[in-house]
Design a protein around this motif. Structure first.
Motif, PDB file in Angstrom:
ATOM      1  N   ILE A 141     -12.106  32.293  66.593  1.00 23.23           N
ATOM      2  CA  ILE A 141     -10.997  33.169  66.972  1.00 23.23           C
ATOM      3  C   ILE A 141      -9.703  32.424  66.674  1.00 23.23           C
ATOM      4  O   ILE A 141      -9.472  31.329  67.180  1.00 23.23           O
ATOM      5  N   TYR A 142      -8.870  33.055  65.842  1.00 27.47           N
ATOM      6  CA  TYR A 142      -7.627  32.440  65.408  1.00 27.47           C
ATOM      7  C   TYR A 142      -6.460  33.376  65.666  1.00 27.47           C
ATOM      8  O   TYR A 142      -6.629  34.591  65.729  1.00 27.47           O
ATOM      9  N   LYS A 143      -5.302  32.804  65.834  1.00 25.36           N
ATOM     10  CA  LYS A 143      -4.067  33.571  65.993  1.00 25.36           C
ATOM     11  C   LYS A 143      -3.064  32.989  65.025  1.00 25.36           C
ATOM     12  O   LYS A 143      -2.975  31.771  64.876  1.00 25.36           O
ATOM     13  N   TYR A 144      -2.348  33.866  64.337  1.00 26.61           N
ATOM     14  CA  TYR A 144      -1.338  33.379  63.406  1.00 26.61           C
ATOM     15  C   TYR A 144       0.029  33.874  63.846  1.00 26.61           C
ATOM     16  O   TYR A 144       0.149  34.824  64.617  1.00 26.61           O
ATOM     17  N   GLY A 145       1.056  33.211  63.371  1.00 23.82           N
ATOM     18  CA  GLY A 145       2.404  33.621  63.708  1.00 23.82           C
ATOM     19  C   GLY A 145       3.426  32.922  62.847  1.00 23.82           C
ATOM     20  O   GLY A 145       3.107  32.060  62.032  1.00 23.82           O
ATOM     21  N   GLN A 146       4.665  33.301  63.066  1.00 24.19           N
ATOM     22  CA  GLN A 146       5.800  32.725  62.359  1.00 24.19           C
ATOM     23  C   GLN A 146       6.875  32.439  63.387  1.00 24.19           C
ATOM     24  O   GLN A 146       7.087  33.223  64.310  1.00 24.19           O
ATOM     25  N   SER A 147       7.552  31.324  63.246  1.00 19.19           N
ATOM     26  CA  SER A 147       8.565  30.962  64.228  1.00 19.19           C
ATOM     27  C   SER A 147       9.598  30.024  63.621  1.00 19.19           C
ATOM     28  O   SER A 147       9.297  29.269  62.695  1.00 19.19           O
ATOM     29  N   HIS A 148      10.786  30.064  64.171  1.00 18.49           N
ATOM     30  CA  HIS A 148      11.814  29.090  63.810  1.00 18.49           C
ATOM     31  C   HIS A 148      11.803  27.941  64.817  1.00 18.49           C
ATOM     32  O   HIS A 148      12.095  26.801  64.482  1.00 18.49           O
ATOM     33  N   ARG A 149      11.475  28.250  66.045  1.00 16.00           N
ATOM     34  CA  ARG A 149      11.420  27.232  67.097  1.00 16.00           C
ATOM     35  C   ARG A 149       9.965  26.981  67.475  1.00 16.00           C
ATOM     36  O   ARG A 149       9.461  27.468  68.476  1.00 16.00           O
ATOM     37  N   LEU A 150       9.312  26.224  66.648  1.00 16.70           N
ATOM     38  CA  LEU A 150       7.882  25.998  66.781  1.00 16.70           C
ATOM     39  C   LEU A 150       7.518  25.398  68.134  1.00 16.70           C
ATOM     40  O   LEU A 150       6.549  25.819  68.765  1.00 16.70           O
ATOM     41  N   ASN A 151       8.281  24.442  68.594  1.00 17.89           N
ATOM     42  CA  ASN A 151       7.978  23.794  69.864  1.00 17.89           C
ATOM     43  C   ASN A 151       7.935  24.811  71.006  1.00 17.89           C
ATOM     44  O   ASN A 151       6.987  24.826  71.791  1.00 17.89           O
ATOM     45  N   ASN A 152       8.952  25.671  71.089  1.00 11.87           N
ATOM     46  CA  ASN A 152       8.992  26.684  72.141  1.00 11.87           C
ATOM     47  C   ASN A 152       7.851  27.680  71.999  1.00 11.87           C
ATOM     48  O   ASN A 152       7.200  28.041  72.977  1.00 11.87           O
ATOM     49  N   ARG A 153       7.622  28.125  70.775  1.00 13.02           N
ATOM     50  CA  ARG A 153       6.596  29.142  70.538  1.00 13.02           C
ATOM     51  C   ARG A 153       5.207  28.615  70.859  1.00 13.02           C
ATOM     52  O   ARG A 153       4.414  29.288  71.503  1.00 13.02           O
TER      53      ARG A 153
END
Length: 77
Positions: free
Chosen positions: A44-56
């Motif tokens: 089970i995987y989840k993908y995403g995109q973020s500018h603030r990786l640490n927070n996300r």
């Protein structure tokens, strides 16, 4: 379903240069636009995109308690 997800991960990796994540990779991308794939549970995987990786990733750890960051790479926006 797993094969379909792996095909999409492989396709994205080939097009966007995703690499296996480690601490050096994390630090390299933490303040940049990036995409990531988290291993939440077995197969089970989840993908995403973020500018603030640490927070996300902190939010994901709190809500999903993911196992590891499977892949991480620069988002080409």
């Amino acid at each position: 379903m797993v094969d379909y997800c792996q095909q999409n991960i492989d396709l994205y990796q080939s097009q966007h240069c995703l690499k296996p994540a480690n601490l050096a990779e994390y630090n390299k991308y933490k303040d940049k636009d990036c995409v990531y794939i988290l291993n939440v549970q077995d197969d089970i995987y989840k993908y995403g995109q973020s500018h603030r990786l640490n927070n996300r990733l902190g939010q994901h750890k709190k809500n999903l308690d993911y196992i590891s960051i499977a892949k991480i790479g620069r988002a080409h926006v």
